[in-house]
Motif scaffolding. Structure first.
Motif, PDB file in Angstrom:
ATOM      1  N   GLN A   1       0.690  -1.349  -0.088  1.00  0.00           N
ATOM      2  CA  GLN A   1      -0.025   0.055  -0.046  1.00  0.00           C
ATOM      3  C   GLN A   1       0.793   1.261   0.119  1.00  0.00           C
ATOM      4  O   GLN A   1       1.871   1.294   0.576  1.00  0.00           O
ATOM      5  CB  GLN A   1      -0.987   0.084   1.274  1.00  0.00           C
ATOM      6  CG  GLN A   1      -2.038  -1.091   1.147  1.00  0.00           C
ATOM      7  CD  GLN A   1      -3.136  -0.766   0.010  1.00  0.00           C
ATOM      8  OE1 GLN A   1      -3.529   0.441  -0.016  1.00  0.00           O
ATOM      9  NE2 GLN A   1      -3.384  -1.846  -0.723  1.00  0.00           N
ATOM     10  N   LYS A   2       0.146   2.268  -0.630  1.00  0.00           N
ATOM     11  CA  LYS A   2       0.991   3.362  -0.625  1.00  0.00           C
ATOM     12  C   LYS A   2       1.243   4.107   0.760  1.00  0.00           C
ATOM     13  O   LYS A   2       0.569   4.111   1.643  1.00  0.00           O
ATOM     14  CB  LYS A   2       0.042   4.459  -1.352  1.00  0.00           C
ATOM     15  CG  LYS A   2       0.816   6.121  -1.269  1.00  0.00           C
ATOM     16  CD  LYS A   2       1.865   6.137  -2.390  1.00  0.00           C
ATOM     17  CE  LYS A   2       2.548   7.639  -2.435  1.00  0.00           C
ATOM     18  NZ  LYS A   2       3.724   7.638  -3.275  1.00  0.00           N
ATOM     19  N   ASP A   3       2.759   4.296   0.939  1.00  0.00           N
ATOM     20  CA  ASP A   3       3.151   4.683   2.290  1.00  0.00           C
ATOM     21  C   ASP A   3       4.012   6.289   1.936  1.00  0.00           C
ATOM     22  O   ASP A   3       5.376   6.028   1.601  1.00  0.00           O
ATOM     23  CB  ASP A   3       4.198   3.543   3.110  1.00  0.00           C
ATOM     24  CG  ASP A   3       4.590   3.972   4.243  1.00  0.00           C
ATOM     25  OD1 ASP A   3       4.522   5.100   4.715  1.00  0.00           O
ATOM     26  OD2 ASP A   3       5.757   3.318   4.719  1.00  0.00           O
ATOM     27  N   PRO A   4       3.456   7.147   2.108  1.00  0.00           N
ATOM     28  CA  PRO A   4       4.211   8.465   2.105  1.00  0.00           C
ATOM     29  C   PRO A   4       4.958   9.012   3.049  1.00  0.00           C
ATOM     30  O   PRO A   4       5.529  10.293   3.179  1.00  0.00           O
ATOM     31  CB  PRO A   4       2.927   9.402   1.656  1.00  0.00           C
ATOM     32  CG  PRO A   4       2.156   9.058   2.510  1.00  0.00           C
ATOM     33  CD  PRO A   4       2.131   7.463   2.514  1.00  0.00           C
ATOM     34  N   GLU A   5       5.498   8.035   4.202  1.00  0.00           N
ATOM     35  CA  GLU A   5       6.362   8.400   5.140  1.00  0.00           C
ATOM     36  C   GLU A   5       7.457   8.841   4.706  1.00  0.00           C
ATOM     37  O   GLU A   5       8.190  10.021   5.514  1.00  0.00           O
ATOM     38  CB  GLU A   5       6.371   7.309   6.247  1.00  0.00           C
ATOM     39  CG  GLU A   5       7.159   7.601   7.395  1.00  0.00           C
ATOM     40  CD  GLU A   5       7.555   6.703   8.494  1.00  0.00           C
ATOM     41  OE1 GLU A   5       8.208   6.971   9.524  1.00  0.00           O
ATOM     42  OE2 GLU A   5       7.201   5.480   8.330  1.00  0.00           O
ATOM     43  N   ASP A   6       8.275   8.539   3.631  1.00  0.00           N
ATOM     44  CA  ASP A   6       9.604   9.120   3.294  1.00  0.00           C
ATOM     45  C   ASP A   6       9.622  10.338   2.726  1.00  0.00           C
ATOM     46  O   ASP A   6      10.374  11.136   2.680  1.00  0.00           O
ATOM     47  CB  ASP A   6       9.930   8.035   2.057  1.00  0.00           C
ATOM     48  CG  ASP A   6       8.979   7.725   0.914  1.00  0.00           C
ATOM     49  OD1 ASP A   6       7.975   8.128   1.070  1.00  0.00           O
ATOM     50  OD2 ASP A   6       9.616   7.601  -0.231  1.00  0.00           O
TER      51      ASP A   6
ATOM     52  N   TYR B   1      -0.289   5.942   5.573  1.00  0.00           N
ATOM     53  CA  TYR B   1      -0.428   4.440   5.096  1.00  0.00           C
ATOM     54  C   TYR B   1      -1.269   3.387   5.883  1.00  0.00           C
ATOM     55  O   TYR B   1      -1.737   2.541   5.196  1.00  0.00           O
ATOM     56  CB  TYR B   1       0.961   4.062   5.718  1.00  0.00           C
ATOM     57  CG  TYR B   1       1.259   2.665   5.584  1.00  0.00           C
ATOM     58  CD1 TYR B   1       1.312   1.880   4.328  1.00  0.00           C
ATOM     59  CD2 TYR B   1       1.885   2.055   6.753  1.00  0.00           C
ATOM     60  CE1 TYR B   1       1.582   0.519   4.430  1.00  0.00           C
ATOM     61  CE2 TYR B   1       2.259   0.561   6.577  1.00  0.00           C
ATOM     62  CZ  TYR B   1       2.111  -0.010   5.528  1.00  0.00           C
ATOM     63  OH  TYR B   1       2.357  -1.479   5.354  1.00  0.00           O
ATOM     64  N   ASP B   2      -1.409   3.839   7.135  1.00  0.00           N
ATOM     65  CA  ASP B   2      -2.583   3.000   7.776  1.00  0.00           C
ATOM     66  C   ASP B   2      -4.044   3.125   7.372  1.00  0.00           C
ATOM     67  O   ASP B   2      -4.619   2.311   7.265  1.00  0.00           O
ATOM     68  CB  ASP B   2      -2.877   3.550   9.317  1.00  0.00           C
ATOM     69  CG  ASP B   2      -1.390   2.864  10.024  1.00  0.00           C
ATOM     70  OD1 ASP B   2      -0.834   1.784   9.609  1.00  0.00           O
ATOM     71  OD2 ASP B   2      -1.028   3.335  11.223  1.00  0.00           O
ATOM     72  N   LEU B   3      -4.019   4.365   6.917  1.00  0.00           N
ATOM     73  CA  LEU B   3      -5.452   4.567   6.206  1.00  0.00           C
ATOM     74  C   LEU B   3      -5.921   3.817   5.007  1.00  0.00           C
ATOM     75  O   LEU B   3      -6.755   3.162   4.880  1.00  0.00           O
ATOM     76  CB  LEU B   3      -5.894   6.226   6.020  1.00  0.00           C
ATOM     77  CG  LEU B   3      -7.285   6.735   5.206  1.00  0.00           C
ATOM     78  CD1 LEU B   3      -8.311   6.122   6.018  1.00  0.00           C
ATOM     79  CD2 LEU B   3      -6.996   7.975   4.877  1.00  0.00           C
ATOM     80  N   ASN B   4      -4.903   3.793   4.008  1.00  0.00           N
ATOM     81  CA  ASN B   4      -4.687   3.137   2.968  1.00  0.00           C
ATOM     82  C   ASN B   4      -4.861   1.500   3.127  1.00  0.00           C
ATOM     83  O   ASN B   4      -5.740   0.820   2.350  1.00  0.00           O
ATOM     84  CB  ASN B   4      -3.446   3.199   2.194  1.00  0.00           C
ATOM     85  CG  ASN B   4      -3.305   4.702   1.586  1.00  0.00           C
ATOM     86  OD1 ASN B   4      -4.341   5.374   1.370  1.00  0.00           O
ATOM     87  ND2 ASN B   4      -2.124   5.157   1.339  1.00  0.00           N
TER      88      ASN B   4
END
Length: 370
Positions: free
Chosen positions: A59-64, A74-77
């Protein structure tokens, strides 16, 4: 069961405790005939859709790009995707960045949440952040069907603060009894001729208290500080103790074989964690044959009992360094090995998780049927 595991950056493990746990548990569940899905960050280095029989959902994880805020997205996705999967059980590992989306969790699935440690006590967080995490904790309780506490201290907190019941299932470890002294040669130490700690360099892990004790002991025995020190707090510690040349900030050690040998051949292993549940590094130290000198608190004492030495202040640390030799406490080491085999082995922990999820599913089915 069809099980979805949320709350980690993914497997195989490239990060930390929950990822390691998800790796061990998911493999075990597959061997028991369960259909298992683990959510992975899209940035995870392993990009295949299955791993050892476990389905992986990237899943898309924009933390970076966004920092901490990215964890929430990320958790929402992951949760939005889980709504489409028809899971029997959703196992959430932690709650800090997911519980705000708790109302979106799939209604059909049984929601089981591992409540992690008392994250809102961590002094590395600002007061506003700590207040939010405490709020997130309460949200996780109200949006979960069943709770897991990985320490007696966490279980007591949930009961006292919220009147919430939880199942106590600790973390696990693998026993290490195959030492090879060549693994420690690179650190310029001799077997049983050094002391050490392994921890994130954060205030609540008592690093400064321990190192104050190392200095005040007057002993010049090498002391290895293992953990990433390229942080603001790490810089503070390195500056404060720069005159104590026997204190060596060696950075993180990620080769498990090397780390196990360092723990095995240490004289004293200091565990200063004051916040959290069944801390993985504590069990791993026990499993590696270390002689533990631990911070005197319920989290550590509920696991170590009488098979450890304890400290509250730097003076206690200094006294241990001056007077304690591991060879006089081999009975502590042996008993802690036995605890890992009898209570904290991964095989036992995995079995307990599966049995608990099955019981939750059965109980939830009975409730729905009236």
């Amino acid at each position: 069961m069809k099980i979805g595991i949320l709350g980690t950056r993914g497997i195989p493990n490239h990060y930390g405790g929950f990822e390691q746990f998800a790796e061990y548990l998911s493999q075990y569940l597959v061997t028991q005939g369960d259909e298992v899905y683990v959510y992975n960050s899209h940035t995870h280095p392993y990009q295949e859709t299955t791993w050892k029989g476990v389905h992986l959902i990237h899943q898309k994880d924009p933390e970076d790009q966004l920092g901490t805020a990215g964890q929430f997205l990320y958790d929402l996705n992951c949760i939005r995707d889980a709504r489409k999967r028809n899971f029997d059980v959703v196992l959430q590992l932690g709650y800090t960045s997911s519980s705000v989306w708790g109302r979106l969790l799939p209604k059909r699935a049984v929601i089981v949440t591992n409540m992690d440690g008392l994250e809102w006590k961590r002094t590395k967080f600002s007061k506003p952040v700590r207040r939010f995490i405490k709020f997130a904790e309460s949200l996780a309780i109200t949006t979960s069907d069943y709770l897991i506490a990985d320490s007696v201290g966490i279980q007591e907190h949930l009961q006292n603060a919220y009147g919430a019941t939880s199942m106590y299932i600790p973390y696990g470890a693998h026993v290490f009894k195959t030492p090879e002294p060549t693994h420690i040669e690179a650190y310029d130490v001799l077997p049983y001729g050094y002391n050490m700690l392994v921890a994130r360099l954060e205030p609540e892990n008592s690093i400064e208290v321990i190192l104050d004790g190392v200095v005040s002991s007057g002993e010049q025995v090498p002391f290895l500080v293992i953990g990433n020190h390229n942080t603001a707090y790490g810089a503070y510690l390195k500056d404060k103790f720069k005159e104590a040349t026997h204190i060596r900030f060696v950075g993180g050690v990620y080769n498990l074989e090397v780390l196990n040998n360092l723990r095995y051949y240490s004289n004293l292993y200091f565990h200063g964690h004051t916040v959290g549940g069944t801390n993985p590094s504590l069990l791993e130290a026990m499993a590696s044959g270390a002689l533990l000198v631990a911070n005197d608190n319920i989290f550590n004492k509920s696991i170590l009992g009488e098979e450890a030495l304890y400290f509250s202040h730097a003076d206690d640390v200094a006294e241990s360094i001056r007077t304690i030799q591991k060879k006089s406490y081999t009975h502590f080491v042996d008993r802690n090995w036995k605890k890992i085999e009898d209570i904290y082995s991964w095989e036992l922990i995995n079995k307990q998780y599966r049995e608990y999820m099955l019981s939750c599913l059965t109980q939830a089915s009975k409730i729905k049927q009236g």
